[in-house]
Scaffold this motif. Structure first.
Motif, PDB file in Angstrom:
ATOM      1  N   VAL A  68     -20.912 -12.360 -11.440  1.00  0.00           N
ATOM      2  CA  VAL A  68     -21.553 -13.589 -11.885  1.00  0.00           C
ATOM      3  C   VAL A  68     -22.986 -13.549 -11.371  1.00  0.00           C
ATOM      4  CG1 VAL A  68     -21.571 -16.108 -11.751  1.00  0.00           C
ATOM      5  CG2 VAL A  68     -19.390 -14.878 -11.836  1.00  0.00           C
ATOM      6  N   PHE A  69     -23.934 -13.758 -12.275  1.00  0.00           N
ATOM      7  CA  PHE A  69     -25.349 -13.771 -11.930  1.00  0.00           C
ATOM      8  C   PHE A  69     -25.908 -15.147 -12.258  1.00  0.00           C
ATOM      9  CE2 PHE A  69     -24.155  -9.553 -13.434  1.00  0.00           C
ATOM     10  CZ  PHE A  69     -24.483  -8.775 -12.337  1.00  0.00           C
ATOM     11  N   GLU A  70     -26.675 -15.712 -11.295  1.00  0.00           N
ATOM     12  CA  GLU A  70     -27.314 -17.006 -11.503  1.00  0.00           C
ATOM     13  C   GLU A  70     -28.708 -16.985 -10.881  1.00  0.00           C
ATOM     14  OE1 GLU A  70     -24.815 -20.724 -10.984  1.00  0.00           O
ATOM     15  OE2 GLU A  70     -23.788 -19.307  -9.671  1.00  0.00           O
ATOM     16  N   ARG A  71     -29.621 -17.737 -11.488  1.00  0.00           N
ATOM     17  CA  ARG A  71     -30.947 -17.905 -10.876  1.00  0.00           C
ATOM     18  C   ARG A  71     -30.793 -18.585  -9.524  1.00  0.00           C
ATOM     19  NH1 ARG A  71     -34.230 -21.124 -15.002  1.00  0.00           N
ATOM     20  NH2 ARG A  71     -32.530 -20.816 -16.440  1.00  0.00           N
ATOM     21  N   VAL A  72     -30.049 -19.674  -9.509  1.00  0.00           N
ATOM     22  CA  VAL A  72     -29.750 -20.397  -8.276  1.00  0.00           C
ATOM     23  C   VAL A  72     -28.231 -20.462  -8.173  1.00  0.00           C
ATOM     24  CG1 VAL A  72     -29.982 -22.578  -7.041  1.00  0.00           C
ATOM     25  CG2 VAL A  72     -31.854 -21.773  -8.507  1.00  0.00           C
ATOM     26  N   PRO A  73     -27.626 -19.692  -7.254  1.00  0.00           N
ATOM     27  CA  PRO A  73     -26.165 -19.651  -7.171  1.00  0.00           C
ATOM     28  C   PRO A  73     -25.542 -21.027  -6.930  1.00  0.00           C
ATOM     29  CG  PRO A  73     -27.125 -17.885  -5.882  1.00  0.00           C
ATOM     30  CD  PRO A  73     -28.258 -18.788  -6.301  1.00  0.00           C
ATOM     31  N   THR A  74     -24.451 -21.294  -7.663  1.00  0.00           N
ATOM     32  CA  THR A  74     -23.699 -22.535  -7.506  1.00  0.00           C
ATOM     33  C   THR A  74     -22.236 -22.185  -7.259  1.00  0.00           C
ATOM     34  OG1 THR A  74     -23.172 -22.706  -9.860  1.00  0.00           O
ATOM     35  CG2 THR A  74     -25.220 -23.770  -9.108  1.00  0.00           C
ATOM     36  N   PHE A 150     -24.738 -26.624 -22.280  1.00  0.00           N
ATOM     37  CA  PHE A 150     -24.099 -27.164 -21.078  1.00  0.00           C
ATOM     38  C   PHE A 150     -24.954 -26.903 -19.840  1.00  0.00           C
ATOM     39  CE2 PHE A 150     -20.615 -27.044 -24.058  1.00  0.00           C
ATOM     40  CZ  PHE A 150     -20.026 -28.279 -23.838  1.00  0.00           C
ATOM     41  N   ASN A 151     -26.265 -26.804 -20.070  1.00  0.00           N
ATOM     42  CA  ASN A 151     -27.243 -26.684 -18.983  1.00  0.00           C
ATOM     43  C   ASN A 151     -26.950 -25.522 -18.031  1.00  0.00           C
ATOM     44  OD1 ASN A 151     -29.617 -27.457 -17.737  1.00  0.00           O
ATOM     45  ND2 ASN A 151     -28.570 -28.838 -16.321  1.00  0.00           N
ATOM     46  N   ASN A 152     -26.612 -24.364 -18.608  1.00  0.00           N
ATOM     47  CA  ASN A 152     -26.374 -23.192 -17.771  1.00  0.00           C
ATOM     48  C   ASN A 152     -27.093 -21.939 -18.305  1.00  0.00           C
ATOM     49  OD1 ASN A 152     -24.773 -22.697 -20.008  1.00  0.00           O
ATOM     50  ND2 ASN A 152     -23.045 -21.935 -18.836  1.00  0.00           N
ATOM     51  N   PRO A 153     -28.370 -22.064 -18.741  1.00  0.00           N
ATOM     52  CA  PRO A 153     -29.024 -20.895 -19.325  1.00  0.00           C
ATOM     53  C   PRO A 153     -29.309 -19.784 -18.318  1.00  0.00           C
ATOM     54  CG  PRO A 153     -30.615 -22.639 -19.067  1.00  0.00           C
ATOM     55  CD  PRO A 153     -29.262 -23.223 -18.731  1.00  0.00           C
ATOM     56  N   GLY A 154     -29.252 -20.070 -17.040  1.00  0.00           N
ATOM     57  CA  GLY A 154     -29.515 -19.051 -16.026  1.00  0.00           C
ATOM     58  C   GLY A 154     -28.263 -18.386 -15.494  1.00  0.00           C
ATOM     59  N   VAL A 155     -27.129 -18.534 -16.191  1.00  0.00           N
ATOM     60  CA  VAL A 155     -25.858 -17.990 -15.718  1.00  0.00           C
ATOM     61  C   VAL A 155     -25.405 -16.862 -16.638  1.00  0.00           C
ATOM     62  CG1 VAL A 155     -23.433 -18.503 -15.194  1.00  0.00           C
ATOM     63  CG2 VAL A 155     -25.182 -20.254 -14.823  1.00  0.00           C
ATOM     64  N   GLN A 156     -24.944 -15.778 -16.037  1.00  0.00           N
ATOM     65  CA  GLN A 156     -24.333 -14.687 -16.791  1.00  0.00           C
ATOM     66  C   GLN A 156     -23.051 -14.278 -16.095  1.00  0.00           C
ATOM     67  OE1 GLN A 156     -26.653 -11.247 -17.695  1.00  0.00           O
ATOM     68  NE2 GLN A 156     -28.511 -12.425 -18.016  1.00  0.00           N
ATOM     69  N   GLN A 157     -22.065 -13.913 -16.921  1.00  0.00           N
ATOM     70  CA  GLN A 157     -20.820 -13.372 -16.391  1.00  0.00           C
ATOM     71  C   GLN A 157     -20.607 -12.005 -17.031  1.00  0.00           C
ATOM     72  OE1 GLN A 157     -17.791 -16.257 -17.437  1.00  0.00           O
ATOM     73  NE2 GLN A 157     -18.208 -17.463 -15.614  1.00  0.00           N
ATOM     74  N   ARG A 158     -20.329 -11.001 -16.208  1.00  0.00           N
ATOM     75  CA  ARG A 158     -19.977  -9.677 -16.719  1.00  0.00           C
ATOM     76  C   ARG A 158     -18.469  -9.576 -16.677  1.00  0.00           C
ATOM     77  NH1 ARG A 158     -18.110  -5.093 -15.124  1.00  0.00           N
ATOM     78  NH2 ARG A 158     -18.632  -3.192 -16.226  1.00  0.00           N
ATOM     79  N   LEU A 159     -17.858  -9.287 -17.840  1.00  0.00           N
ATOM     80  CA  LEU A 159     -16.408  -9.223 -17.946  1.00  0.00           C
ATOM     81  C   LEU A 159     -15.972  -7.825 -18.350  1.00  0.00           C
ATOM     82  CD1 LEU A 159     -17.481 -12.133 -19.340  1.00  0.00           C
ATOM     83  CD2 LEU A 159     -15.062 -12.546 -19.166  1.00  0.00           C
ATOM     84  N   GLU A 160     -14.785  -7.467 -17.913  1.00  0.00           N
ATOM     85  CA  GLU A 160     -14.187  -6.188 -18.268  1.00  0.00           C
ATOM     86  C   GLU A 160     -12.811  -6.455 -18.866  1.00  0.00           C
ATOM     87  OE1 GLU A 160     -13.393  -2.021 -16.004  1.00  0.00           O
ATOM     88  OE2 GLU A 160     -12.801  -3.831 -14.935  1.00  0.00           O
TER      89      GLU A 160
END
Length: 175
Positions: A68-74, A150-160
């Protein structure tokens, strides 16, 4: 090689989502009156997901959240690491904890778009978990990139993609 291309694509989308540039949508032209046409396509049953390469791939197995990648971790998104999705053809989904217990569930929808703008919407029974993601996918890997919806443009999830329950879930269910 495939994972490098996937990671580069994800990075490009991440930086695009982080930019402050406003996109201007073209103005809609004047409406014209035309005779209505009959829709001869059969009605789809409620919850039915139209099958294409991406939806077939999503329902084939489990999708383990590797990073999980975020600009500001939550805590909301960082807690997703290690969980995994199961998408069903009837439009249901479940997000499982690493121990195999359901974290939340609900309905999912896929909306193909232009180029890299393919979206998956998560409509959870508990609405605090509703989300929308841009989807970048190969056969065995995916990146979900957050959207403004949903106000989360700075969030990425890498899935396998995995074909069966993770070992941690199998062991926990034996106990």
């Amino acid at each position: 090689m495939r994972i490098e291309v996937l990671l580069i694509s994800a990075a490009v989308l991440f930086f695009t989502a982080c930019s402050n540039d406003k996109k201007v949508e073209p103005a809609v032209g004047p409406l014209t009156a035309t005779a209505p046409t009959a829709d001869l396509s059969p009605a789809l049953p409620p919850g039915y997901i139209e099958m294409n390469d991406i939806t077939r791939n999503l329902i084939d197995g489990f999708w383990h959240i590797q990073q999980v990648f975020e600009r500001v971790p939550t805590s909301r998104y960082q807690a997703q690491k290690g969980r995994y999705y199961k998408f069903a053809e009837n439009g249901d989904y479940a997000l499982f904890n690493p121990d195999g217990k359901v974290f939340h569930l609900g309905k999912w929808r896929y909306k193909p778009g232009d180029g890299d703008r393919n979206y998956i919407s998560i409509d959870a029974k508990d609405t605090q978990y509703n989300n929308q993601w841009k989807v970048i996918m190969s056969k065995d890997d995916a990146v979900f990139v957050g959207t403004q919806t949903f106000n989360n443009p700075g969030v990425q999830q890498r899935l396998e993609k995995i074909t069966s329950l993770p070992a941690s879930a199998i062991e926990a269910q034996k106990e």
